[in-house]
Scaffold this active site. Structure first.
Site, short mmCIF file in Angstrom:
data_model
loop_
_atom_site.label_atom_id
_atom_site.label_comp_id
_atom_site.label_asym_id
_atom_site.label_seq_id
_atom_site.Cartn_x
_atom_site.Cartn_y
_atom_site.Cartn_z
N GLY A 63 0.81 -1.20 0.00
CA GLY A 63 0.00 0.00 0.00
C GLY A 63 0.85 1.26 0.00
O GLY A 63 2.09 1.21 -0.04
N GLY A 83 -3.76 -2.28 -2.25
CA GLY A 83 -2.32 -2.15 -2.48
C GLY A 83 -1.99 -2.41 -3.94
O GLY A 83 -2.79 -2.96 -4.69
N ASP A 131 -4.02 -12.76 2.00
CA ASP A 131 -5.05 -12.05 2.75
C ASP A 131 -4.79 -12.28 4.23
O ASP A 131 -4.85 -13.41 4.71
CB ASP A 131 -6.43 -12.58 2.36
CG ASP A 131 -7.57 -11.76 2.96
OD1 ASP A 131 -7.37 -11.18 4.05
OD2 ASP A 131 -8.65 -11.72 2.36
N SER A 175 -5.22 -2.39 5.60
CA SER A 175 -6.61 -1.94 5.68
C SER A 175 -6.91 -1.02 4.51
O SER A 175 -6.05 -0.20 4.13
CB SER A 175 -6.89 -1.18 6.98
OG SER A 175 -8.22 -0.71 7.01
N ASN A 179 -4.52 -11.84 13.69
CA ASN A 179 -3.55 -12.75 13.09
C ASN A 179 -2.14 -12.17 13.17
O ASN A 179 -1.17 -12.90 13.40
CB ASN A 179 -3.93 -13.04 11.64
CG ASN A 179 -5.08 -14.02 11.52
OD1 ASN A 179 -5.34 -14.81 12.44
ND2 ASN A 179 -5.80 -13.97 10.41
N TYR A 209 -14.81 1.68 9.03
CA TYR A 209 -13.39 1.99 9.20
C TYR A 209 -13.11 2.47 10.62
O TYR A 209 -12.18 1.98 11.29
CB TYR A 209 -12.96 3.05 8.19
CG TYR A 209 -11.48 3.38 8.22
CD1 TYR A 209 -10.53 2.44 7.84
CD2 TYR A 209 -11.04 4.64 8.62
CE1 TYR A 209 -9.17 2.75 7.85
CE2 TYR A 209 -9.70 4.96 8.63
CZ TYR A 209 -8.77 4.01 8.25
OH TYR A 209 -7.42 4.32 8.27
N LYS A 227 -10.87 0.25 13.38
CA LYS A 227 -9.63 0.75 13.97
C LYS A 227 -9.73 0.87 15.48
O LYS A 227 -8.75 0.62 16.20
CB LYS A 227 -9.27 2.10 13.34
CG LYS A 227 -8.78 2.00 11.90
CD LYS A 227 -7.48 1.22 11.80
CE LYS A 227 -6.88 1.26 10.42
NZ LYS A 227 -5.60 0.51 10.32
N TYR A 275 -3.88 -7.98 23.93
CA TYR A 275 -2.73 -8.89 23.76
C TYR A 275 -1.54 -8.40 24.58
O TYR A 275 -0.76 -9.20 25.11
CB TYR A 275 -2.35 -9.00 22.28
CG TYR A 275 -2.97 -10.20 21.59
CD1 TYR A 275 -2.21 -11.29 21.22
CD2 TYR A 275 -4.34 -10.25 21.35
CE1 TYR A 275 -2.78 -12.40 20.61
CE2 TYR A 275 -4.93 -11.34 20.73
CZ TYR A 275 -4.14 -12.42 20.37
OH TYR A 275 -4.71 -13.52 19.76
#
Length: 333
Positions: free
Chosen positions: A16, A43, A63, A82, A106, A152, A156, A166
Site C-alpha cells: 500500500g 495495495g 489475505d 486496511s 492474526n 473503518y 480501527k 494482547y
C-alpha cells in the site's frame, strides 16, 4: 537510525501507500529481510516493484484475515493492512471490518509466537468528528457507530482494543500509532482522498471539487516524516497511543490554493454536499510524539507538494510489477 539492521521484519499491507514506503525505509536501514504480505485489494504490486534492489525483500500475495505462518525468526510485525480511503471502505465494508478484526489478531498471534514487536497503524478517525481540538491521545472521540464511515472507524477502534488486550494478557510488545492525514508519492490518483483528488484535478486543468463550503480543516503530513515517526515508535518502549501527523492546520479551501500554487494552475472551486459524518476539524496534538520519540514533521507542505506532483505527473507511466510469491508456496519455504 540503524536499529533495524540485521532484523527480519513482516509488513502487513506492505504494497500500500504507507506500507511500501515503510518497506523501503526498513531495507535502506539494513534490515536482514523484509516480507510484505498484501492481497492487493487496495495495495499495488508496482509500489514495491523495485525494492528487491535495496536488499532481501519478498512480496507475498496473502489475505491477512487468513492465518499467517512464517518460518524462522521475526523481530517486528507492522500492521498497515486496511482500506484507508472513504471510497475504499464504502465499497469494501465487510473487508474493512474483517481486516481490522481478524487481520489484526492474526498479526498479533504472529508477534506473540515470534516474540516480536507489533506496531498497529491506527488512525485519527478514531476521534470521529471531534469536540476537542486539537486532538490529544487521551480524548475518546465522537464516532457514529452506524454511520457510513463506521466500518473503518470502528474497525480501527477495535484494533486498538485487541492490541492492548494482547499486551496486557500475553505481554506482547505493542505500539499504537494514530496516523493523521498523510500524503506523498504512491497514493492512488482515484482513491477519493483530498490530496490525490486536488492534485489530479490540477494536473488535468480541471475545477477543484470541494465538499461543503471548504471551511473544514485538515493537517497534512508528508509520507517521509510519517514513516520516520513509525520507525521511532517501533524502536521505543511506548505502549500508549501516539499521534503522528503535522500540526499545521488549514482549511480545505486553503489547501486547494496550495495545490494550485504548486501545480502552477487549476480551475475554479466547485462546491458539493458535505458527506455525512465528515469531520469538521482535524489537527493532532503531537506533544507525546515530541516528548517520548523526539519526533516532529520536518517537510513543509510546499516542499512535499512539489515532490508529490512530480510523482503524479509520471503516474501514468508503466511500472513493472514486483515478482510475487503466493502465500501457500511461501509457507512451504
Amino acid at each position: 537510525m540503524n536499529e533495524f539492521h540485521g532484523k527480519r521484519i513482516v509488513v502487513l499491507g506492505g504494497a500500500g501507500f504507507l506500507g511500501s514506503h515503510l518497506c523501503e525505509r526498513l531495507l535502506r536501514e539494513g534490515a536482514e529481510e523484509v516480507i510484505s504480505l498484501d492481497n492487493f485489494i487496495t495495495g499495488d504490486p508496482r509500489n514495491v516493484a523495485e525494492l528487491q534492489m535495496l536488499g532481501d525483500f519478498l512480496s507475498v500475495r496473502h489475505d491477512v484475515t487468513d492465518p499467517i505462518r512464517i518460518a524462522g525468526p521475526v523481530d517486528y510485525v507492522f500492521n498497515l493492512a486496511s482500506p484507508a480511503s472513504p471510497i475504499d471502505y464504502a465499497q469494501l465494508p465487510i473487508e474493512t471490518l474483517r481486516v481490522g478484526a481478524l487481520g489484526t489478531e492474526n498479526g498479533l498471534r504472529l508477534a506473540r509466537e515470534k516474540g516480536a514487536v507489533f506496531l498497529q497503524a491506527s488512525t485519527s478517525e478514531i476521534y470521529g468528528d471531534p469536540f476537542v481540538h486539537p486532538q490529544r491521545e487521551d480524548y475518546w472521540g465522537n464516532v457514529n457507530p452506524i454511520g457510513p464511515r463506521s466500518v473503518y472507524d470502528e474497525a480501527k477502534r477495535y484494533g486498538e482494543a485487541i492490541v492492548m488486550a494482547y499486551h496486557r494478557t500475553y505481554g506482547v510488545r505493542t505500539r499504537l500509532a494514530r496516523i493523521f492525514n498523510t500524503y506523498g508519492p504512491r497514493m492512488r490518483l482515484a482513491d477519493g482522498r483530498v490530496v490525490p483528488a486536488f492534485v489530479g484535478q490540477a494536473l488535468r486543468g480541471e475545477d477543484f471539487t470541494v465538499f461543503g463550503d471548504g471551511s473544514q480543516t485538515r493537517s497534512f503530513c508528508y509520507v517521509r516524516d510519517l514513516i520516520d515517526g513509525l520507525a521511532r515508535l517501533a524502536l521505543s518502549n511506548v505502549t500508549e497511543p501516539v499521534n503522528l501527523g503535522n500540526p499545521r492546520e488549514m482549511t480545505i479551501l486553503e489547501f486547494a490554493e496550495a495545490v494550485r500554487a504548486a501545480a502552477g494552475g487549476g480551475g475554479r472551486i466547485l462546491f458539493t454536499p458535505l458527506p455525512k459524518d465528515d469531520p469538521k476539524q482535524r489537527r493532532p496534538d503531537i506533544t507525546r510524539a515530541r516528548t517520548l520519540l523526539g519526533w516532529e514533521p520536518r517537510v513543509s507542505l510546499e516542499e512535499g507538494l512539489v515532490e508529490t506532483l512530480a510523482w503524479f505527473r509520471k503516474a501514468l507511466a508503466v511500472r513493472a510489477p514486483a515478482p510475487l510469491v503466493e502465500f501457500n508456496e511461501f509457507a512451504r519455504m
